[in-house]
Design a protein around this motif. Sequence first.
Motif, PDB file in Angstrom:
ATOM      1  N   LEU A 353       0.848  -1.190   0.000  1.00 36.10           N
ATOM      2  CA  LEU A 353       0.000   0.000   0.000  1.00 36.10           C
ATOM      3  C   LEU A 353       0.887   1.246   0.000  1.00 36.10           C
ATOM      4  N   ALA A 354       0.743   2.052  -1.026  1.00 36.88           N
ATOM      5  CA  ALA A 354       1.524   3.280  -1.135  1.00 36.88           C
ATOM      6  C   ALA A 354       0.591   4.479  -1.059  1.00 36.88           C
ATOM      7  N   ASN A 355       0.942   5.442  -0.201  1.00 37.43           N
ATOM      8  CA  ASN A 355       0.135   6.660  -0.099  1.00 37.43           C
ATOM      9  C   ASN A 355       0.623   7.693  -1.113  1.00 37.43           C
ATOM     10  N   SER A 356      -0.271   8.567  -1.519  1.00 40.26           N
ATOM     11  CA  SER A 356       0.085   9.648  -2.429  1.00 40.26           C
ATOM     12  C   SER A 356      -0.897  10.790  -2.256  1.00 40.26           C
ATOM     13  N   ALA A 357      -0.546  11.942  -2.842  1.00 41.70           N
ATOM     14  CA  ALA A 357      -1.381  13.144  -2.736  1.00 41.70           C
ATOM     15  C   ALA A 357      -1.582  13.732  -4.133  1.00 41.70           C
ATOM     16  N   PRO A 358      -2.385  13.071  -4.970  1.00 39.90           N
ATOM     17  CA  PRO A 358      -2.555  13.543  -6.351  1.00 39.90           C
ATOM     18  C   PRO A 358      -3.552  14.697  -6.448  1.00 39.90           C
ATOM     19  N   SER A 359      -3.486  15.391  -7.561  1.00 42.67           N
ATOM     20  CA  SER A 359      -4.537  16.336  -7.928  1.00 42.67           C
ATOM     21  C   SER A 359      -5.448  15.630  -8.918  1.00 42.67           C
ATOM     22  N   ILE A 360      -6.712  15.521  -8.583  1.00 46.75           N
ATOM     23  CA  ILE A 360      -7.685  14.847  -9.443  1.00 46.75           C
ATOM     24  C   ILE A 360      -8.797  15.841  -9.755  1.00 46.75           C
ATOM     25  N   ASN A 361      -9.027  16.059 -11.037  1.00 43.51           N
ATOM     26  CA  ASN A 361     -10.013  17.052 -11.482  1.00 43.51           C
ATOM     27  C   ASN A 361      -9.725  18.434 -10.894  1.00 43.51           C
ATOM     28  N   GLY A 362      -8.435  18.736 -10.780  1.00 44.58           N
ATOM     29  CA  GLY A 362      -8.030  20.049 -10.317  1.00 44.58           C
ATOM     30  C   GLY A 362      -8.117  20.272  -8.823  1.00 44.58           C
ATOM     31  N   LYS A 363      -8.366  19.221  -8.059  1.00 46.27           N
ATOM     32  CA  LYS A 363      -8.491  19.350  -6.610  1.00 46.27           C
ATOM     33  C   LYS A 363      -7.566  18.371  -5.896  1.00 46.27           C
ATOM     34  N   LEU A 364      -7.087  18.804  -4.734  1.00 50.47           N
ATOM     35  CA  LEU A 364      -6.250  17.943  -3.913  1.00 50.47           C
ATOM     36  C   LEU A 364      -7.043  16.736  -3.438  1.00 50.47           C
ATOM     37  N   ILE A 391     -22.191  -0.860  -5.689  1.00 52.11           N
ATOM     38  CA  ILE A 391     -21.890   0.086  -4.604  1.00 52.11           C
ATOM     39  C   ILE A 391     -20.390   0.281  -4.432  1.00 52.11           C
ATOM     40  N   PHE A 392     -19.612  -0.782  -4.577  1.00 47.81           N
ATOM     41  CA  PHE A 392     -18.162  -0.661  -4.379  1.00 47.81           C
ATOM     42  C   PHE A 392     -17.412  -1.468  -5.435  1.00 47.81           C
ATOM     43  N   ASN A 393     -16.120  -1.168  -5.548  1.00 49.48           N
ATOM     44  CA  ASN A 393     -15.266  -1.786  -6.559  1.00 49.48           C
ATOM     45  C   ASN A 393     -14.147  -2.558  -5.866  1.00 49.48           C
ATOM     46  N   THR A 394     -13.994  -3.828  -6.228  1.00 46.16           N
ATOM     47  CA  THR A 394     -12.989  -4.685  -5.593  1.00 46.16           C
ATOM     48  C   THR A 394     -11.767  -4.921  -6.479  1.00 46.16           C
ATOM     49  N   ASN A 395     -11.669  -4.230  -7.605  1.00 47.70           N
ATOM     50  CA  ASN A 395     -10.623  -4.545  -8.583  1.00 47.70           C
ATOM     51  C   ASN A 395      -9.554  -3.468  -8.738  1.00 47.70           C
ATOM     52  N   LEU A 396      -9.635  -2.370  -8.008  1.00 50.61           N
ATOM     53  CA  LEU A 396      -8.786  -1.229  -8.310  1.00 50.61           C
ATOM     54  C   LEU A 396      -7.482  -1.190  -7.525  1.00 50.61           C
ATOM     55  N   LEU A 397      -7.496  -1.584  -6.258  1.00 46.44           N
ATOM     56  CA  LEU A 397      -6.357  -1.338  -5.389  1.00 46.44           C
ATOM     57  C   LEU A 397      -5.103  -2.113  -5.803  1.00 46.44           C
ATOM     58  N   GLN A 398      -5.276  -3.216  -6.502  1.00 47.97           N
ATOM     59  CA  GLN A 398      -4.126  -4.021  -6.918  1.00 47.97           C
ATOM     60  C   GLN A 398      -3.860  -3.911  -8.418  1.00 47.97           C
ATOM     61  N   SER A 399      -4.509  -2.949  -9.091  1.00 50.03           N
ATOM     62  CA  SER A 399      -4.422  -2.894 -10.560  1.00 50.03           C
ATOM     63  C   SER A 399      -3.333  -1.979 -11.076  1.00 50.03           C
ATOM     64  N   ASN A 400      -2.833  -1.047 -10.233  1.00 58.15           N
ATOM     65  CA  ASN A 400      -1.827  -0.075 -10.662  1.00 58.15           C
ATOM     66  C   ASN A 400      -2.307   0.732 -11.870  1.00 58.15           C
ATOM     67  N   GLY A 401      -3.585   1.062 -11.866  1.00 56.07           N
ATOM     68  CA  GLY A 401      -4.153   1.853 -12.948  1.00 56.07           C
ATOM     69  C   GLY A 401      -3.930   3.330 -12.744  1.00 56.07           C
ATOM     70  N   PRO A 402      -4.628   4.159 -13.514  1.00 59.06           N
ATOM     71  CA  PRO A 402      -4.474   5.611 -13.367  1.00 59.06           C
ATOM     72  C   PRO A 402      -5.094   6.096 -12.054  1.00 59.06           C
ATOM     73  N   GLU A 403      -4.697   7.296 -11.643  1.00 61.64           N
ATOM     74  CA  GLU A 403      -5.274   7.877 -10.438  1.00 61.64           C
ATOM     75  C   GLU A 403      -6.763   8.088 -10.623  1.00 61.64           C
ATOM     76  N   THR A 404      -7.536   7.663  -9.623  1.00 58.42           N
ATOM     77  CA  THR A 404      -8.987   7.711  -9.778  1.00 58.42           C
ATOM     78  C   THR A 404      -9.662   7.890  -8.432  1.00 58.42           C
ATOM     79  N   VAL A 405     -10.910   8.287  -8.469  1.00 56.96           N
ATOM     80  CA  VAL A 405     -11.756   8.382  -7.279  1.00 56.96           C
ATOM     81  C   VAL A 405     -12.763   7.242  -7.345  1.00 56.96           C
ATOM     82  N   ALA A 406     -12.852   6.460  -6.283  1.00 59.58           N
ATOM     83  CA  ALA A 406     -13.742   5.302  -6.297  1.00 59.58           C
ATOM     84  C   ALA A 406     -14.026   4.850  -4.876  1.00 59.58           C
ATOM     85  N   THR A 407     -15.077   4.025  -4.727  1.00 57.21           N
ATOM     86  CA  THR A 407     -15.394   3.381  -3.454  1.00 57.21           C
ATOM     87  C   THR A 407     -14.704   2.025  -3.465  1.00 57.21           C
ATOM     88  N   SER A 408     -13.486   1.998  -2.926  1.00 56.68           N
ATOM     89  CA  SER A 408     -12.601   0.846  -3.110  1.00 56.68           C
ATOM     90  C   SER A 408     -12.653  -0.112  -1.930  1.00 56.68           C
TER      91      SER A 408
END
Length: 537
Positions: A353-364, A391-408
């Motif tokens: 698990l790696a933390n980060s502080a991206p800007s998504i849609n122009g917001k922190l 309601i939630f997504n179980t496929n994103l946290l291990q996918s190394n995809g693009p930065e996104t907002v989701a109910t993970s």
Amino acid sequence: MRNSSLSQLFLCFVIGLVSVCVVQAEDAYKFYTWTVTYGTLSPLGTSQQVILINGQFPGPRLDLVTNDNVILNLINKLDEPFLLTWNGIKQRKNSWQDGVLGTNCPIPPNSNYTYKFQPKDQIGTFTYFPSTAFHKASGGFGGLNVYHRSVISIPYPNPDGDFTLLIGDWYKTNHKALRQTLDSGKSLAFPDGLLINGQAHSTFTVNQGKTYMFRISNVGLSTSINFRIQGHTLKLVEVEGSHTLQNIYHSLDVHVGQSVAVLVTLDQPPKDYYIVASTRFSETVLTTTSVLHYSNSNSQPSGPLPAPPTDKNNWSTEQARSYRWNLTANAARPNPQGSFHYGKITPTRIINLANSAPSINGKLRYAVNKVSYVNSDTPLKLADYFNIPGIFNTNLLQSNGPETVATSVLPTSHHDFIEVVFQNNENAIQSWHLDGYDFWVVGYGSGQWTSASRSSYNLVDALTRHTAQVYPKSWTVILVSLDNQGMWNLRSAIWERQYLGQQFYLRVWNAHQNLANEYDIPHNALLCGKAIGHHHP
């Protein structure tokens, strides 16, 4: 005839005695009614709106004995939905009572919800606080202490007194204004000050020659603190429910969300001394003091305040490594804490698990593995129970995809034994908390974690706790036995990061659903979102 009557009488006596014993053996029930309201106070000298529980700031201290049954009716008199979470209480088989938005619908204004839970097989120092809408920034938090039963020994003499110290950073701005700043995509300014038990100044009265327990919890939003008492040493005896080797310290680093308990012997000349807390890992250093008042003292505290450590990462890391589990002490049940040999179990899975502080849609935003969490209107636990899709997504946290907002959600299996690597590539210290569990903190290291880092793990007497710090540009590794089925929040304890997405849920699942693994949905469960209209027992 007489013998028959005597036999029947004796049988009745035995049955009655057994019945009494059964009744007496049941764990005690404790009933509470708490009302949440706004109030006006001046913790840092400026009048501001705060959140009170039963008119108190901080809220009432909840003193329990291990395995007590808690029935707590929470009445929400705020103008917003509200929830409390019980930080460090494992909620065995009972994530329904965890009090976070992934498991519970928030309590609407002018409504109530009754929590029903046990601090099952736990002894130690914990806290509670609001999990919703950045309410924690305005109060609503309090101490939660779980004491041992008389049949269970503790590895130190009963102290002569017991103090709870809730220490944390504080803003003069209320939670709604702070929330608006975050919602606009901006980070918060540095806090305005530190408080101890909701006050800038307080006094703790003690008797010379006695030994007292100080339960210290960091209930702040963002800053680690260093705690020390002028002229006195601190004997560490417990950390978040684990008895420790009783090392002596001059000061302790306590990171956001963490709790420790120390014994302090009042063996100094009879005068007053400073109790000091100051921020760590921050360019600006905030300091607050209280007074340790000897009851036979006639003089005010004097002299310079005891200084904090000058070094940051190395000093704090070495102190963290010095925390060791007391393997010979009893746990909440009368068996040694070291009877479960975690170091001899091969993990079934490793989770990076790696933390980060991206800007998504122009917001922190803040993210875990590039996924920034967003709460659903339907609690994930209810979606699971009622089989509500989407309601939630179980496929994103291990996918190394693009930065996104989701109910993970990260799916796991009941009884897995997992290795979790928290990788911090930022220059700020991090703090991570897992609901429903304690875990073994087996390693700290700088730079990037690799498989070779395992050679530095403590696989003998690592401490178990519920919140672990990760130093800047460093990693921390924990081992977790997933023996508690449910939907469990894994989150940053740094509240700006949690609010803006640095969290997700661990779904600990067993296909064979039965009450031995997990309790059924409570009869009084609130329904919201897409769960409205569904029926439960």
